[in-house]
Design a protein around this motif. Structure first.
Motif, PDB file in Angstrom:
ATOM      1  N   ASP A 127      10.495  -4.122  22.441  1.00  0.00           N
ATOM      2  CA  ASP A 127      10.870  -2.849  21.364  1.00  0.00           C
ATOM      3  C   ASP A 127      11.462  -2.867  22.375  1.00  0.00           C
ATOM      4  N   VAL A 128      13.681  -3.292  21.955  1.00  0.00           N
ATOM      5  CA  VAL A 128      14.714  -2.367  22.442  1.00  0.00           C
ATOM      6  C   VAL A 128      15.505  -1.167  21.691  1.00  0.00           C
ATOM      7  N   ALA A 129      15.874  -0.784  22.842  1.00  0.00           N
ATOM      8  CA  ALA A 129      16.013   0.749  22.619  1.00  0.00           C
ATOM      9  C   ALA A 129      17.556   0.687  23.021  1.00  0.00           C
ATOM     10  N   LEU A 130      18.422   1.310  23.076  1.00  0.00           N
ATOM     11  CA  LEU A 130      19.972   1.744  22.809  1.00  0.00           C
ATOM     12  C   LEU A 130      20.497   2.412  24.506  1.00  0.00           C
ATOM     13  N   LEU A 131      20.606   2.659  25.246  1.00  0.00           N
ATOM     14  CA  LEU A 131      21.004   3.475  26.445  1.00  0.00           C
ATOM     15  C   LEU A 131      20.832   4.920  25.713  1.00  0.00           C
ATOM     16  N   ASP A 132      21.306   5.640  25.080  1.00  0.00           N
ATOM     17  CA  ASP A 132      20.584   6.736  24.077  1.00  0.00           C
ATOM     18  C   ASP A 132      19.367   6.787  23.877  1.00  0.00           C
ATOM     19  N   GLY A 133      18.497   5.778  23.867  1.00  0.00           N
ATOM     20  CA  GLY A 133      17.733   5.735  23.511  1.00  0.00           C
ATOM     21  C   GLY A 133      16.901   6.391  21.947  1.00  0.00           C
ATOM     22  N   THR A 134      17.933   6.342  21.365  1.00  0.00           N
ATOM     23  CA  THR A 134      17.878   6.545  19.448  1.00  0.00           C
ATOM     24  C   THR A 134      17.426   5.722  18.668  1.00  0.00           C
ATOM     25  N   ALA A 135      18.164   4.357  19.218  1.00  0.00           N
ATOM     26  CA  ALA A 135      18.003   3.505  18.189  1.00  0.00           C
ATOM     27  C   ALA A 135      16.745   2.421  18.671  1.00  0.00           C
ATOM     28  N   ARG A 136      16.267   1.386  18.265  1.00  0.00           N
ATOM     29  CA  ARG A 136      15.269   0.874  18.359  1.00  0.00           C
ATOM     30  C   ARG A 136      15.161  -1.153  17.340  1.00  0.00           C
ATOM     31  N   ALA A 137      15.404  -1.835  18.030  1.00  0.00           N
ATOM     32  CA  ALA A 137      15.790  -3.115  17.419  1.00  0.00           C
ATOM     33  C   ALA A 137      14.235  -3.903  17.338  1.00  0.00           C
ATOM     34  N   HIS A 138      13.792  -4.097  16.303  1.00  0.00           N
ATOM     35  CA  HIS A 138      11.951  -5.016  16.836  1.00  0.00           C
ATOM     36  C   HIS A 138      12.646  -6.602  16.810  1.00  0.00           C
ATOM     37  N   VAL A 139      12.463  -7.027  18.353  1.00  0.00           N
ATOM     38  CA  VAL A 139      12.991  -8.531  18.488  1.00  0.00           C
ATOM     39  C   VAL A 139      11.386  -9.333  18.460  1.00  0.00           C
ATOM     40  N   ARG A 147      25.457 -19.362   6.719  1.00  0.00           N
ATOM     41  CA  ARG A 147      25.122 -19.113   8.092  1.00  0.00           C
ATOM     42  C   ARG A 147      23.920 -19.717   9.508  1.00  0.00           C
ATOM     43  N   MET A 148      24.045 -18.267   9.008  1.00  0.00           N
ATOM     44  CA  MET A 148      22.346 -18.606  10.019  1.00  0.00           C
ATOM     45  C   MET A 148      21.135 -19.190   9.427  1.00  0.00           C
ATOM     46  N   ALA A 149      21.327 -19.847   8.655  1.00  0.00           N
ATOM     47  CA  ALA A 149      20.213 -21.750   7.990  1.00  0.00           C
ATOM     48  C   ALA A 149      21.028 -22.833   9.202  1.00  0.00           C
ATOM     49  N   ALA A 150      21.442 -22.832   9.443  1.00  0.00           N
ATOM     50  CA  ALA A 150      22.139 -23.720  10.419  1.00  0.00           C
ATOM     51  C   ALA A 150      22.079 -23.471  12.266  1.00  0.00           C
ATOM     52  N   LEU A 151      21.414 -22.582  12.202  1.00  0.00           N
ATOM     53  CA  LEU A 151      21.137 -22.088  14.100  1.00  0.00           C
ATOM     54  C   LEU A 151      19.713 -22.817  13.768  1.00  0.00           C
ATOM     55  N   ASP A 152      19.182 -23.734  15.276  1.00  0.00           N
ATOM     56  CA  ASP A 152      18.472 -23.674  15.235  1.00  0.00           C
ATOM     57  C   ASP A 152      17.146 -22.403  15.670  1.00  0.00           C
ATOM     58  N   SER A 153      17.451 -21.557  15.843  1.00  0.00           N
ATOM     59  CA  SER A 153      16.820 -21.194  16.582  1.00  0.00           C
ATOM     60  C   SER A 153      16.741 -19.507  16.574  1.00  0.00           C
ATOM     61  N   PHE A 154      16.510 -18.105  16.349  1.00  0.00           N
ATOM     62  CA  PHE A 154      16.560 -16.311  16.368  1.00  0.00           C
ATOM     63  C   PHE A 154      16.372 -16.085  18.235  1.00  0.00           C
ATOM     64  N   ASP A 155      15.626 -16.956  19.236  1.00  0.00           N
ATOM     65  CA  ASP A 155      14.966 -15.939  19.732  1.00  0.00           C
ATOM     66  C   ASP A 155      16.468 -16.027  20.824  1.00  0.00           C
ATOM     67  N   ALA A 156      17.268 -16.457  21.106  1.00  0.00           N
ATOM     68  CA  ALA A 156      18.142 -15.795  21.606  1.00  0.00           C
ATOM     69  C   ALA A 156      19.457 -14.779  21.869  1.00  0.00           C
ATOM     70  N   ILE A 157      19.129 -14.137  20.351  1.00  0.00           N
ATOM     71  CA  ILE A 157      19.667 -13.170  20.196  1.00  0.00           C
ATOM     72  C   ILE A 157      19.843 -11.669  19.918  1.00  0.00           C
ATOM     73  N   ARG A 158      19.783 -11.322  21.249  1.00  0.00           N
ATOM     74  CA  ARG A 158      19.581  -9.885  21.822  1.00  0.00           C
ATOM     75  C   ARG A 158      19.592  -8.510  20.567  1.00  0.00           C
ATOM     76  N   HIS A 159      20.732  -9.127  19.948  1.00  0.00           N
ATOM     77  CA  HIS A 159      21.654  -7.417  18.897  1.00  0.00           C
ATOM     78  C   HIS A 159      20.988  -8.139  17.565  1.00  0.00           C
ATOM     79  N   PRO A 160      20.573  -8.386  16.376  1.00  0.00           N
ATOM     80  CA  PRO A 160      20.087  -8.929  15.751  1.00  0.00           C
ATOM     81  C   PRO A 160      21.491  -7.933  14.612  1.00  0.00           C
ATOM     82  N   LYS A 161      21.302  -7.209  14.389  1.00  0.00           N
ATOM     83  CA  LYS A 161      22.106  -6.424  13.929  1.00  0.00           C
ATOM     84  C   LYS A 161      24.173  -7.075  13.821  1.00  0.00           C
ATOM     85  N   ALA A 162      24.218  -6.430  15.344  1.00  0.00           N
ATOM     86  CA  ALA A 162      25.534  -6.680  15.663  1.00  0.00           C
ATOM     87  C   ALA A 162      25.502  -8.529  15.733  1.00  0.00           C
TER      88      ALA A 162
END
Length: 178
Positions: A12-24, A64-79
């Motif tokens: 789980d990744v928390a933003l600096l303010d601790g309110t939003a989390r992205a599940h990676v 465009r996303m389908a052209a990627l080999d892997s999603f592992d290196a993307i730390r902030h999916p929504k961004a």
């Protein structure tokens, strides 16, 4: 701020303010991302763009996303997804501006003539690229090869392929802006 992860490389990744989390999760696929983010991405794009171009941008983003080999290196999916969508929208605006300038200069040109002129313009733009950049560009965009495949074929590193492709696209963009 990352919490020690669960099974399977999840965290789980928390933003600096601790309110939003992205599940990676490591090893996620396009289907995983689409299931998780499609509704959110569509809503974000609808808010920012017209409904028709918004649908096109959403579809093109997933292509465009389908052209990627892997999603592992993307730390902030929504961004990342919003950046891809924004770049696509900017490209549409630029293409529209080029089309308007072209129409203003040659208002009596037929669609066939316009297509032919556009083909000549883009062919010349590619031919004007330095040979190393042109090779990478053509193998990627015309040949449909991945960066790894291009690197193997040319005997260079994938990072060099990436660098050359970035430079080729920047040069092409500069030509279109003129």
């Amino acid at each position: 701020m990352a919490k020690p992860g669960g099974a399977g490389g999840e965290r789980d990744v928390a933003l600096l303010d601790g309110t939003a989390r992205a599940h990676v999760s490591k090893g996620e696929t396009l289907s995983d991302w689409h299931a998780r983010y499609d509704r959110w991405l569509s809503a974000q794009i609808r808010r920012r763009f017209s409904s028709q171009s918004g649908e096109d941008i959403t579809q093109e983003t997933w292509l465009r996303m389908a052209a990627l080999d892997s999603f592992d290196a993307i730390r902030h999916p929504k961004a990342f997804l919003l950046r891809v969508a924004s770049n696509l929208a900017l490209g549409q605006v630029r293409r529209g501006a080029v089309a308007e300038r072209f129409a203003a200069v040659t208002p009596t040109v037929s669609h066939e003539d316009a297509d032919q002129l556009e083909t000549v313009f883009f062919r010349q733009m590619v031919l004007d690229l330095p040979q190393p950049l042109r090779d990478v560009f053509l193998l990627s965009r015309v040949g449909g090869l991945t960066n790894s495949q291009i690197a193997d074929q040319l005997g260079i590193s994938p990072k060099t392929v990436e660098w050359r492709m970035t430079r080729a696209l920047a040069r092409c963009a500069a030509q279109v802006r003129r």
